[in-house]
Write a protein that holds these residues in place. Structure first.
Motif, PDB file in Angstrom:
ATOM      1  N   LEU A  42       0.844  -1.205   0.000  1.00  0.00           N
ATOM      2  CA  LEU A  42       0.000   0.000   0.000  1.00  0.00           C
ATOM      3  C   LEU A  42       0.877   1.252   0.000  1.00  0.00           C
ATOM      4  N   GLN A  43       1.186   1.731  -1.196  1.00  0.00           N
ATOM      5  CA  GLN A  43       2.007   2.927  -1.277  1.00  0.00           C
ATOM      6  C   GLN A  43       1.848   3.563  -2.641  1.00  0.00           C
ATOM      7  N   THR A  44       2.208   4.846  -2.748  1.00  0.00           N
ATOM      8  CA  THR A  44       2.253   5.500  -4.041  1.00  0.00           C
ATOM      9  C   THR A  44       3.725   5.586  -4.446  1.00  0.00           C
ATOM     10  N   PHE A  45       4.031   4.990  -5.571  1.00  0.00           N
ATOM     11  CA  PHE A  45       5.433   4.827  -5.946  1.00  0.00           C
ATOM     12  C   PHE A  45       5.860   5.797  -7.040  1.00  0.00           C
ATOM     13  N   PRO A  89       2.576  -0.961   4.508  1.00  0.00           N
ATOM     14  CA  PRO A  89       1.796  -2.168   4.787  1.00  0.00           C
ATOM     15  C   PRO A  89       1.759  -3.088   3.570  1.00  0.00           C
TER      16      PRO A  89
END
Lengths: 249, 249
Positions: free
Chosen positions: B106-109, B121
């Motif tokens: 769960l991340q913006t890359f 997470p």
């Protein structure tokens, strides 16, 4: 310059603290809430009063928008400068025979939190150049970002802040509502949120946009619309429509 | 366990980096974009190929949602585990005779930015308990927050992220549009934005709400509506309506 702060809320507290930390003496902090005034007075070593507003050269009114006008009438002195700290009120809201001004710190204040006032932009409006210089000099002692700004401009600044702060926080509230309902800890989203904000310190938000709307991923958009209802669904549709418009999708 | 990453974009790069930094060997990084693969290969010292997918125990597919299915067909091995990294796809999107799973960070890359993967997470879904344990153990080496999550839950996680990340970023874009038009540097709003986010690390967003809507300040709300138009006006109305509903104003 003899300066008084009027008010005992978050704006009053943080401004008084910034002044004190930068060795700008305050001769009084004045307000109605004795308990709060006493706390600030003891922490920052500033005399306080709930009854007798002392003579000063500058009064800075740090009260809620609705109370600014009423409070401004308490200042009966003529040869002095009075500033309010509201983003959305004109300086003419101040009622008295003194010189009127606005001293607007762009920040969201909560009393318990430490703030680095030096990074907070301060927007100044006065009736004449001399007062402008006085307030700008004063503001520059507590902040690196001091800018002249008339009421017209201040309205837009305040409105921009509503989008960038108030609405952003409400999106967090709605996001938490969704994750709570699924028993997913909202804390899990904090790294993502931190990264989202970190990004716009480096690149333009328009270039940083990700997600199904900007990809025009109809499958995901339709799936999400089926999962949402009421206000969250309305927000979902409105935001996606706006994203598509911005990127001409 | 012999592990291969498929893809050369941001998700592939950051995941490969997190593995490498935590001494988890990758036997290959596979994809179409030779230029990108070469860069990752050199930086992280992992063999790459654009043609021959090597035999492995685990393949992690890090490509865009639209390509997951096609790419999954490239894996012809039977006795292995395959994971995709999409928030919105079921594990059944994977086509092959292997065991299917989902490994969702769960991340913006974005490739250029450093990430602290340990805080990201990771949500895991598999066909059986053994694979669940394998992927959970692996994920726990790179992240402190590993959680089991089926497709149903993952859909909600992804949607929450759209509110907390994609929509938040779009609000920044619209805010910048407003401030740009008034020649107010958008940088001036960064301290406010930082503070807004810092707050929700400490208090619930619902308790942190400020602004004209939650104060029910009709004067300011009407003023702002006169200053706005098109999509920004729609956002303004929708968000204020939602705030009022949430606080029963």
């Amino acid at each position: 310059m003899q300066t008084v702060i009027i008010g005992s809320g978050n704006v009053a507290y943080h401004l008084a603290k910034a002044f004190t930390q930068n060795n700008i003496p305050l001769i009084q902090i004045f307000g109605r809430n004795e308990e709060e005034l006493k706390k600030i007075s003891e922490e920052l070593d500033i005399p306080y009063s709930t009854k007798d507003l002392t003579d000063a050269d500058l009064y800075i009114i740090c009260v809620s928008d609705q109370s600014v006008e009423t409070v401004s009438k308490l200042i009966t002195k003529k040869d002095c400068l009075v500033a309010h700290t509201s983003g959305s009120l004109p300086k003419e809201i101040l009622i008295g025979e003194y010189r009127k001004s606005s001293f607007y710190p762009l920040q969201t204040f909560s009393k318990s939190k430490d703030l680095h006032y030096s990074k907070i932009p301060l927007f100044i409006e006065t009736e004449n150049d001399e007062d402008q210089k006085t307030l700008t000099d004063l503001a520059s002692k507590i902040s690196e970002n001091v800018m002249k700004s008339d009421h017209e401009k201040r309205k837009y600044i305040h409105m921009t802040a509503v989008f960038a702060c108030n609405f952003v926080n409400h999106l967090f509230s709605r996001a938490k509502e969704i994750s709570d309902a699924q028993e997913i800890p909202f804390d899990y989203f904090l790294p993502l949120i931190d990264e989202t904000v970190k990004k716009i310190h480096e690149i333009e938000p328009k270039s940083a946009q990700t997600g199904p709307a900007v990809r025009n991923d109809t499958r995901v958009l339709e799936l999400h619309e089926q999962l949402l209802k009421d206000e969250s669904l309305e927000i979902y549709k409105t935001m996606n429509h706006s994203i598509k418009k911005m990127y001409e999708l």
